[in-house]
Design a protein around this motif. Structure first.
Motif, PDB file in Angstrom:
ATOM      1  N   ARG A 178      34.762  19.445   1.850  1.00  0.00           N
ATOM      2  CA  ARG A 178      34.653  20.135   0.559  1.00  0.00           C
ATOM      3  C   ARG A 178      33.596  19.414  -0.267  1.00  0.00           C
ATOM      4  NH1 ARG A 178      38.516  20.747  -3.056  1.00  0.00           N
ATOM      5  NH2 ARG A 178      38.211  22.972  -3.339  1.00  0.00           N
ATOM      6  N   VAL A 179      32.504  20.102  -0.550  1.00  0.00           N
ATOM      7  CA  VAL A 179      31.381  19.502  -1.254  1.00  0.00           C
ATOM      8  C   VAL A 179      31.233  20.166  -2.616  1.00  0.00           C
ATOM      9  CG1 VAL A 179      28.920  18.967  -1.190  1.00  0.00           C
ATOM     10  CG2 VAL A 179      30.233  19.050   0.943  1.00  0.00           C
ATOM     11  N   ALA A 180      31.432  19.385  -3.672  1.00  0.00           N
ATOM     12  CA  ALA A 180      31.197  19.891  -5.022  1.00  0.00           C
ATOM     13  C   ALA A 180      29.702  19.856  -5.294  1.00  0.00           C
ATOM     14  CB  ALA A 180      31.946  19.041  -6.045  1.00  0.00           C
ATOM     15  N   LEU A 181      29.171  20.926  -5.872  1.00  0.00           N
ATOM     16  CA  LEU A 181      27.726  21.062  -6.084  1.00  0.00           C
ATOM     17  C   LEU A 181      27.444  21.263  -7.564  1.00  0.00           C
ATOM     18  CD1 LEU A 181      24.881  21.363  -4.869  1.00  0.00           C
ATOM     19  CD2 LEU A 181      25.370  23.811  -4.569  1.00  0.00           C
ATOM     20  N   SER A 205      20.839  25.343  -6.963  1.00  0.00           N
ATOM     21  CA  SER A 205      22.223  25.762  -6.711  1.00  0.00           C
ATOM     22  C   SER A 205      22.290  26.763  -5.570  1.00  0.00           C
ATOM     23  CB  SER A 205      22.835  26.381  -7.973  1.00  0.00           C
ATOM     24  OG  SER A 205      23.125  25.395  -8.934  1.00  0.00           O
ATOM     25  N   VAL A 206      21.344  27.692  -5.559  1.00  0.00           N
ATOM     26  CA  VAL A 206      21.347  28.730  -4.518  1.00  0.00           C
ATOM     27  C   VAL A 206      20.921  28.135  -3.179  1.00  0.00           C
ATOM     28  CG1 VAL A 206      20.315  30.910  -3.788  1.00  0.00           C
ATOM     29  CG2 VAL A 206      20.908  30.555  -6.190  1.00  0.00           C
ATOM     30  N   GLY A 207      19.802  27.405  -3.161  1.00  0.00           N
ATOM     31  CA  GLY A 207      19.300  26.856  -1.909  1.00  0.00           C
ATOM     32  C   GLY A 207      20.246  25.842  -1.292  1.00  0.00           C
ATOM     33  N   LEU A 208      20.732  24.909  -2.095  1.00  0.00           N
ATOM     34  CA  LEU A 208      21.633  23.882  -1.572  1.00  0.00           C
ATOM     35  C   LEU A 208      22.984  24.477  -1.185  1.00  0.00           C
ATOM     36  CD1 LEU A 208      20.818  21.014  -4.089  1.00  0.00           C
ATOM     37  CD2 LEU A 208      20.211  21.083  -1.653  1.00  0.00           C
ATOM     38  N   GLY A 209      23.463  25.427  -1.969  1.00  0.00           N
ATOM     39  CA  GLY A 209      24.728  26.064  -1.614  1.00  0.00           C
ATOM     40  C   GLY A 209      24.640  26.747  -0.266  1.00  0.00           C
ATOM     41  N   MET A 211      22.560  25.983   2.174  1.00  0.00           N
ATOM     42  CA  MET A 211      22.428  24.965   3.213  1.00  0.00           C
ATOM     43  C   MET A 211      23.764  24.299   3.508  1.00  0.00           C
ATOM     44  SD  MET A 211      18.770  23.368   2.031  1.00  0.00           S
ATOM     45  CE  MET A 211      18.443  22.340   3.455  1.00  0.00           C
ATOM     46  N   LEU A 212      24.580  24.114   2.495  1.00  0.00           N
ATOM     47  CA  LEU A 212      25.908  23.545   2.712  1.00  0.00           C
ATOM     48  C   LEU A 212      26.769  24.474   3.552  1.00  0.00           C
ATOM     49  CD1 LEU A 212      26.606  22.071  -0.837  1.00  0.00           C
ATOM     50  CD2 LEU A 212      26.512  20.761   1.302  1.00  0.00           C
ATOM     51  N   ARG A 213      26.712  25.759   3.255  1.00  0.00           N
ATOM     52  CA  ARG A 213      27.503  26.706   4.048  1.00  0.00           C
ATOM     53  C   ARG A 213      26.986  26.766   5.481  1.00  0.00           C
ATOM     54  NH1 ARG A 213      27.714  29.061  -1.124  1.00  0.00           N
ATOM     55  NH2 ARG A 213      25.712  30.112  -0.832  1.00  0.00           N
ATOM     56  N   GLU A 214      25.667  26.713   5.656  1.00  0.00           N
ATOM     57  CA  GLU A 214      25.101  26.683   7.009  1.00  0.00           C
ATOM     58  C   GLU A 214      25.558  25.440   7.769  1.00  0.00           C
ATOM     59  OE1 GLU A 214      20.870  29.085   6.325  1.00  0.00           O
ATOM     60  OE2 GLU A 214      20.925  26.893   6.275  1.00  0.00           O
ATOM     61  N   ALA A 215      25.809  24.357   7.034  1.00  0.00           N
ATOM     62  CA  ALA A 215      26.265  23.115   7.657  1.00  0.00           C
ATOM     63  C   ALA A 215      27.767  23.107   7.893  1.00  0.00           C
ATOM     64  CB  ALA A 215      25.873  21.924   6.779  1.00  0.00           C
ATOM     65  N   GLY A 216      28.431  24.218   7.606  1.00  0.00           N
ATOM     66  CA  GLY A 216      29.857  24.315   7.864  1.00  0.00           C
ATOM     67  C   GLY A 216      30.726  23.699   6.795  1.00  0.00           C
ATOM     68  N   CYS A 217      30.203  23.532   5.578  1.00  0.00           N
ATOM     69  CA  CYS A 217      30.967  22.922   4.485  1.00  0.00           C
ATOM     70  C   CYS A 217      31.582  23.990   3.586  1.00  0.00           C
ATOM     71  CB  CYS A 217      30.056  22.034   3.641  1.00  0.00           C
ATOM     72  SG  CYS A 217      29.365  20.625   4.542  1.00  0.00           S
ATOM     73  N   GLU A 218      32.642  23.601   2.911  1.00  0.00           N
ATOM     74  CA  GLU A 218      33.230  24.433   1.860  1.00  0.00           C
ATOM     75  C   GLU A 218      32.619  24.000   0.534  1.00  0.00           C
ATOM     76  OE1 GLU A 218      37.543  25.158  -0.355  1.00  0.00           O
ATOM     77  OE2 GLU A 218      37.464  24.167   1.614  1.00  0.00           O
ATOM     78  N   VAL A 219      32.003  24.921  -0.171  1.00  0.00           N
ATOM     79  CA  VAL A 219      31.287  24.592  -1.403  1.00  0.00           C
ATOM     80  C   VAL A 219      32.204  24.786  -2.606  1.00  0.00           C
ATOM     81  CG1 VAL A 219      29.281  25.098  -2.835  1.00  0.00           C
ATOM     82  CG2 VAL A 219      29.107  25.280  -0.348  1.00  0.00           C
ATOM     83  N   VAL A 220      32.259  23.747  -3.453  1.00  0.00           N
ATOM     84  CA  VAL A 220      32.974  23.824  -4.731  1.00  0.00           C
ATOM     85  C   VAL A 220      31.912  23.898  -5.823  1.00  0.00           C
ATOM     86  CG1 VAL A 220      34.620  22.719  -6.275  1.00  0.00           C
ATOM     87  CG2 VAL A 220      34.835  22.412  -3.792  1.00  0.00           C
ATOM     88  N   PRO A 221      31.579  25.099  -6.316  1.00  0.00           N
ATOM     89  CA  PRO A 221      30.484  25.221  -7.278  1.00  0.00           C
ATOM     90  C   PRO A 221      30.882  24.728  -8.670  1.00  0.00           C
ATOM     91  CG  PRO A 221      31.475  27.367  -6.868  1.00  0.00           C
ATOM     92  CD  PRO A 221      32.177  26.409  -5.964  1.00  0.00           C
ATOM     93  N   PRO A 299      12.905  21.087  -6.556  1.00  0.00           N
ATOM     94  CA  PRO A 299      13.498  21.831  -5.441  1.00  0.00           C
ATOM     95  C   PRO A 299      12.962  21.437  -4.067  1.00  0.00           C
ATOM     96  CG  PRO A 299      13.034  23.314  -7.256  1.00  0.00           C
ATOM     97  CD  PRO A 299      12.408  22.006  -7.614  1.00  0.00           C
ATOM     98  N   VAL A 300      11.654  21.211  -3.929  1.00  0.00           N
ATOM     99  CA  VAL A 300      11.111  20.823  -2.627  1.00  0.00           C
ATOM    100  C   VAL A 300      11.717  19.498  -2.191  1.00  0.00           C
ATOM    101  CG1 VAL A 300       9.040  20.107  -1.379  1.00  0.00           C
ATOM    102  CG2 VAL A 300       8.967  22.109  -2.882  1.00  0.00           C
ATOM    103  N   SER A 301      11.695  18.506  -3.089  1.00  0.00           N
ATOM    104  CA  SER A 301      12.250  17.197  -2.758  1.00  0.00           C
ATOM    105  C   SER A 301      13.731  17.304  -2.431  1.00  0.00           C
ATOM    106  CB  SER A 301      12.045  16.234  -3.934  1.00  0.00           C
ATOM    107  OG  SER A 301      10.671  16.059  -4.205  1.00  0.00           O
ATOM    108  N   SER A 302      14.447  18.085  -3.217  1.00  0.00           N
ATOM    109  CA  SER A 302      15.885  18.230  -3.039  1.00  0.00           C
ATOM    110  C   SER A 302      16.221  18.812  -1.669  1.00  0.00           C
ATOM    111  CB  SER A 302      16.441  19.130  -4.148  1.00  0.00           C
ATOM    112  OG  SER A 302      17.826  19.262  -4.043  1.00  0.00           O
ATOM    113  N   LEU A 303      15.524  19.876  -1.280  1.00  0.00           N
ATOM    114  CA  LEU A 303      15.821  20.536  -0.011  1.00  0.00           C
ATOM    115  C   LEU A 303      15.396  19.683   1.183  1.00  0.00           C
ATOM    116  CD1 LEU A 303      14.811  24.202  -0.954  1.00  0.00           C
ATOM    117  CD2 LEU A 303      17.098  23.224  -0.857  1.00  0.00           C
TER     118      LEU A 303
END
Length: 389
Positions: A178-181, A205-209, A211-221, A299-303
């Motif tokens: 569970r990853v809080a974003l 928020s959109v890009g990282l969210g 990527m988290l779901r693609e990584a199999g994580c549960e996102v806590v926005p 955003p580039v650095s973050s992703l």
């Protein structure tokens, strides 16, 4: 404390809790990580079968068959998937057969339908010899009891199909972390809001969210917090129950980078800054027992930091790289590992050109990140490691 990419990845992984495991239906396991070996419960194919539509016969009966020297065989039945021929085929005989149908007793070869000429209902001429190579052996793909899939595999769609073919309706997988974003910054506004000078839309928020779901994580926005310490504290308080907090923004050296200051003053900082570009101002720390990884706001650095540090730590999977040849030189940095955006053409990688952290479209246009280790020179013609985007 400045750390290498490898050190950052290892330090984040060390702070994450053991996710544990759970059992889920195969159809619901896309993107999950297999938590135990999977052995085949059945063999595949389950019987020796035909790979083609045609006739099954004895290979020895068809030697010398050709367009000018056809071989005539008697048709004694047919075999199709779910309804095999139950008799035995003798010399000079054959059965019509369809792809996936079990081979009849006495047969060992297939002649495809394109090389047949019917002679009424009960006879057929072969215009070429039948081939044993068109027969699929029982268990040729896998046999009952064989361990086919190992723990640690990410479950892609082909692997889910394989798990089902092995006979499994359920699989044991790693529990989703569970990853809080949280995104931060006074300049960050929600998409659809009219922009004022200096403002940007909250693409992190959109890009990282995603990527988290693609990584199999549960996102806590947790949404967005402005640059005020009390607002950040309120947002972090909503992360209860999360395994880790992922933030973007507020971790560099500016006057209003309050996330960094908050963790330094009241939390814990394990490192601040990674020897990489883009994405150097990343931070790892903790807040009241909650691991916190702070991504740069750009955003580039973050992703890019997520690709090379966060995702491998969250999934337990190493960064997947390919060896390709460089079609252009790539810039060297003496004190940082560079991850330059690149395009792939004809199996070679070329510098994308615009490497600035403000060029967000570059991550959409580029095919890969070329890894240039600290101080390593890369000229055209050299082999390089790349991460596919």
């Amino acid at each position: 404390m400045h750390v290498s990419v490898e050190e950052a990845r290892a330090m984040l992984a060390a702070l994450l809790p053991d996710p544990g495991t759970e059992t889920v239906a195969v159809a619901q396991a896309l993107g999950r990580v297999l938590a135990g070996d999977l052995a085949a419960l059945v063999s595949h194919p389950s019987a020796t079968e035909s790979a083609l539509d045609g006739i099954a016969c004895r290979e020895a009966d068809t030697r010398g068959a050709g367009p000018d020297t056809p071989v005539l065989l008697k048709v004694v039945g047919e075999s199709r998937a779910g309804e095999p021929f139950t008799g035995e085929v003798g010399p000079g005989e054959c059965v019509r057969i369809y792809t996936g149908a079990p081979m009849a007793r006495g047969t060992d070869a297939i002649c495809p339908v394109e090389q047949l000429r019917d002679q009424g209902l009960d006879a057929v001429e072969l215009l070429r010899a039948a081939s044993p190579g068109d027969v699929r052996a029982e268990g040729g793909d896998f046999r009952a009891g064989e361990v086919v899939m190992r723990a640690g595999l990410p479950l892609t769609s082909p692997r889910l199909a394989l798990a089902t073919a092995l006979g499994h309706a359920e699989v044991r997988v790693r529990r989703r972390l569970r990853v809080a974003l949280l995104s931060t910054g006074d300049e960050v506004v929600a998409p659809g809001t009219p922009l004022r000078a200096g403002q940007v839309y909250d693409s992190n928020s959109v890009g990282l969210g995603a990527m988290l779901r693609e990584a199999g994580c549960e996102v806590v926005p947790l949404g967005h917090a402005p640059d005020r310490p009390e607002a950040l504290e309120d947002a972090i308080a909503r992360a209860g129950g999360a395994d880790v907090l992922l933030t973007s923004g507020g971790v560099s050296m500016g006057k209003y980078d309050f996330m960094r200051d908050l963790l330094i003053d009241q939390g814990r900082v394990s490192f601040w800054k990674v020897r990489m570009r883009p994405g150097g101002p990343a931070l790892l720390g903790g807040w009241k027992g909650l691991p916190v990884f702070g991504l740069p706001g750009n955003p580039v650095s973050s992703l890019v930091v997520f690709h090379v540090i966060v995702r491998p730590a969250l999934t337990g999977q190493p960064v997947q790289t390919l060896h390709l040849r460089a079609a252009t030189p790539f810039r060297t940095l003496s004190d940082k590992t560079a991850f330059w955006r690149a395009t792939i053409t004809g199996g070679q990688v070329s510098d994308y050109g615009q490497q600035g952290s403000g060029v967000l479209r570059s991550l959409s246009d580029a095919d890969a990140l070329v890894i240039v280790p600290e101080g390593q020179k890369v000229e055209a013609g050299d082999e390089v490691d790349v991460i596919l985007l």
